[in-house]
Design a protein around this motif. Structure first.
Motif, PDB file in Angstrom:
ATOM      1  N   SER A  30      -4.000  29.220 -29.547  1.00  0.00           N
ATOM      2  CA  SER A  30      -4.205  29.495 -30.954  1.00  0.00           C
ATOM      3  C   SER A  30      -2.943  29.245 -31.753  1.00  0.00           C
ATOM      4  CB  SER A  30      -4.634  30.954 -31.138  1.00  0.00           C
ATOM      5  OG  SER A  30      -4.775  31.241 -32.505  1.00  0.00           O
ATOM      6  N   GLY A  31      -3.152  28.759 -32.946  1.00  0.00           N
ATOM      7  CA  GLY A  31      -2.049  28.591 -33.865  1.00  0.00           C
ATOM      8  C   GLY A  31      -2.124  29.566 -35.017  1.00  0.00           C
ATOM      9  N   ALA A  32      -3.323  30.099 -35.259  1.00  0.00           N
ATOM     10  CA  ALA A  32      -3.510  30.957 -36.420  1.00  0.00           C
ATOM     11  C   ALA A  32      -4.039  32.343 -36.089  1.00  0.00           C
ATOM     12  CB  ALA A  32      -4.477  30.276 -37.399  1.00  0.00           C
ATOM     13  N   SER A  33      -4.820  32.467 -35.033  1.00  0.00           N
ATOM     14  CA  SER A  33      -5.464  33.762 -34.779  1.00  0.00           C
ATOM     15  C   SER A  33      -4.929  34.469 -33.543  1.00  0.00           C
ATOM     16  CB  SER A  33      -6.980  33.578 -34.675  1.00  0.00           C
ATOM     17  OG  SER A  33      -7.290  32.692 -33.619  1.00  0.00           O
ATOM     18  N   GLY A  34      -3.774  34.090 -33.081  1.00  0.00           N
ATOM     19  CA  GLY A  34      -3.182  34.723 -31.909  1.00  0.00           C
ATOM     20  C   GLY A  34      -2.983  36.218 -32.065  1.00  0.00           C
ATOM     21  N   LEU A  47      -2.763  34.129 -23.538  1.00  0.00           N
ATOM     22  CA  LEU A  47      -2.720  33.483 -24.846  1.00  0.00           C
ATOM     23  C   LEU A  47      -1.507  32.577 -24.888  1.00  0.00           C
ATOM     24  CD1 LEU A  47      -3.599  33.220 -27.883  1.00  0.00           C
ATOM     25  CD2 LEU A  47      -1.877  34.971 -28.323  1.00  0.00           C
ATOM     26  N   ILE A  48      -1.727  31.349 -25.263  1.00  0.00           N
ATOM     27  CA  ILE A  48      -0.641  30.392 -25.474  1.00  0.00           C
ATOM     28  C   ILE A  48      -0.652  30.051 -26.954  1.00  0.00           C
ATOM     29  CG2 ILE A  48       0.293  28.116 -24.945  1.00  0.00           C
ATOM     30  CD1 ILE A  48      -1.131  28.276 -22.251  1.00  0.00           C
ATOM     31  N   ALA A  49       0.462  30.320 -27.619  1.00  0.00           N
ATOM     32  CA  ALA A  49       0.561  30.053 -29.052  1.00  0.00           C
ATOM     33  C   ALA A  49       0.918  28.591 -29.294  1.00  0.00           C
ATOM     34  CB  ALA A  49       1.617  30.962 -29.671  1.00  0.00           C
ATOM     35  N   LYS A  50       0.251  27.994 -30.281  1.00  0.00           N
ATOM     36  CA  LYS A  50       0.565  26.624 -30.695  1.00  0.00           C
ATOM     37  C   LYS A  50       1.750  26.665 -31.644  1.00  0.00           C
ATOM     38  CE  LYS A  50      -4.234  25.076 -30.586  1.00  0.00           C
ATOM     39  NZ  LYS A  50      -5.342  24.599 -31.427  1.00  0.00           N
ATOM     40  N   PRO A  51       2.612  25.691 -31.618  1.00  0.00           N
ATOM     41  CA  PRO A  51       2.689  24.591 -30.655  1.00  0.00           C
ATOM     42  C   PRO A  51       3.194  25.110 -29.308  1.00  0.00           C
ATOM     43  CG  PRO A  51       4.569  24.475 -32.120  1.00  0.00           C
ATOM     44  CD  PRO A  51       3.713  25.636 -32.590  1.00  0.00           C
ATOM     45  N   PHE A  52       2.810  24.432 -28.250  1.00  0.00           N
ATOM     46  CA  PHE A  52       3.201  24.855 -26.909  1.00  0.00           C
ATOM     47  C   PHE A  52       3.649  23.652 -26.098  1.00  0.00           C
ATOM     48  CE2 PHE A  52      -1.392  24.256 -27.072  1.00  0.00           C
ATOM     49  CZ  PHE A  52      -1.587  23.294 -26.104  1.00  0.00           C
ATOM     50  N   ALA A  53       4.349  23.941 -25.018  1.00  0.00           N
ATOM     51  CA  ALA A  53       4.784  22.892 -24.088  1.00  0.00           C
ATOM     52  C   ALA A  53       3.779  22.832 -22.946  1.00  0.00           C
ATOM     53  CB  ALA A  53       6.178  23.216 -23.544  1.00  0.00           C
ATOM     54  N   ILE A  54       3.604  21.670 -22.363  1.00  0.00           N
ATOM     55  CA  ILE A  54       2.666  21.484 -21.257  1.00  0.00           C
ATOM     56  C   ILE A  54       2.970  22.452 -20.116  1.00  0.00           C
ATOM     57  CG2 ILE A  54       1.865  19.845 -19.509  1.00  0.00           C
ATOM     58  CD1 ILE A  54       0.840  19.280 -22.348  1.00  0.00           C
ATOM     59  N   GLY A  55       4.233  22.726 -19.891  1.00  0.00           N
ATOM     60  CA  GLY A  55       4.616  23.653 -18.829  1.00  0.00           C
ATOM     61  C   GLY A  55       4.020  25.040 -19.011  1.00  0.00           C
ATOM     62  N   GLN A  56       3.798  25.459 -20.250  1.00  0.00           N
ATOM     63  CA  GLN A  56       3.188  26.761 -20.509  1.00  0.00           C
ATOM     64  C   GLN A  56       1.750  26.801 -19.998  1.00  0.00           C
ATOM     65  OE1 GLN A  56       4.622  26.639 -24.774  1.00  0.00           O
ATOM     66  NE2 GLN A  56       4.465  28.843 -24.446  1.00  0.00           N
ATOM     67  N   ALA A  67      -2.529  34.796  -9.100  1.00  0.00           N
ATOM     68  CA  ALA A  67      -2.244  36.229  -9.138  1.00  0.00           C
ATOM     69  C   ALA A  67      -3.459  37.045  -9.540  1.00  0.00           C
ATOM     70  CB  ALA A  67      -1.089  36.509 -10.106  1.00  0.00           C
ATOM     71  N   GLY A  68      -4.230  36.527 -10.479  1.00  0.00           N
ATOM     72  CA  GLY A  68      -5.337  37.315 -11.005  1.00  0.00           C
ATOM     73  C   GLY A  68      -4.836  38.614 -11.593  1.00  0.00           C
ATOM     74  N   GLY A  69      -3.592  38.597 -12.064  1.00  0.00           N
ATOM     75  CA  GLY A  69      -2.924  39.809 -12.509  1.00  0.00           C
ATOM     76  C   GLY A  69      -3.156  40.132 -13.965  1.00  0.00           C
ATOM     77  N   PRO A  70      -2.288  40.974 -14.501  1.00  0.00           N
ATOM     78  CA  PRO A  70      -2.454  41.450 -15.877  1.00  0.00           C
ATOM     79  C   PRO A  70      -2.233  40.364 -16.905  1.00  0.00           C
ATOM     80  CG  PRO A  70      -0.366  42.180 -14.985  1.00  0.00           C
ATOM     81  CD  PRO A  70      -1.112  41.508 -13.859  1.00  0.00           C
ATOM     82  N   ALA A  71      -2.725  40.619 -18.104  1.00  0.00           N
ATOM     83  CA  ALA A  71      -2.605  39.685 -19.215  1.00  0.00           C
ATOM     84  C   ALA A  71      -1.148  39.531 -19.629  1.00  0.00           C
ATOM     85  CB  ALA A  71      -3.427  40.173 -20.389  1.00  0.00           C
ATOM     86  N   VAL A  72      -0.821  38.321 -20.087  1.00  0.00           N
ATOM     87  CA  VAL A  72       0.506  38.037 -20.601  1.00  0.00           C
ATOM     88  C   VAL A  72       0.378  37.329 -21.932  1.00  0.00           C
ATOM     89  CG1 VAL A  72       1.616  37.915 -18.347  1.00  0.00           C
ATOM     90  CG2 VAL A  72       0.682  35.851 -19.332  1.00  0.00           C
ATOM     91  N   GLY A  73       1.365  37.437 -22.800  1.00  0.00           N
ATOM     92  CA  GLY A  73       1.334  36.757 -24.103  1.00  0.00           C
ATOM     93  C   GLY A  73       2.139  35.491 -24.062  1.00  0.00           C
ATOM     94  N   GLY A  74       1.859  34.583 -24.996  1.00  0.00           N
ATOM     95  CA  GLY A  74       2.532  33.300 -24.985  1.00  0.00           C
ATOM     96  C   GLY A  74       3.369  33.039 -26.139  1.00  0.00           C
TER      97      GLY A  74
END
Length: 74
Positions: A30-34, A47-56, A67-74
């Motif tokens: 998302s670029g606007a609704s993150g 969540l990966i915020a735009k703009p992002f790098a391919i590595g993300q 991992a199937g682990g907990p949520a992380v922010g981008g």
């Protein structure tokens, strides 16, 4: 009477996917609704915020598949 189908959001699609397959990995981009991720996003998603790098994207997919682990922010 309005017969037009309801327009689905990405939040809706992810929720429905999780209803059908509980462990499906969900990555939001998302670029606007993150800022809505905490209230609308499904648990154990990324969540990966735009703009992002391919590595993300690679990191997010790896985290969710391995991992199937907990949520992380981008």
């Amino acid at each position: 009477m309005n017969l037009a189908p309801k327009k689905l959001t990405g939040w809706d699609v992810a929720r429905r996917a999780r209803e059908r397959t509980a462990d499906i990995p969900i990555i939001y981009m998302s670029g606007a609704s993150g800022h809505e991720w905490t209230s609308h996003g499904v648990p154990n998603s990324v969540l990966i915020a735009k703009p992002f790098a391919i590595g993300q994207i690679v990191t997010a997919v790896s985290q969710l598949l391995n991992a199937g682990g907990p949520a992380v922010g981008g």
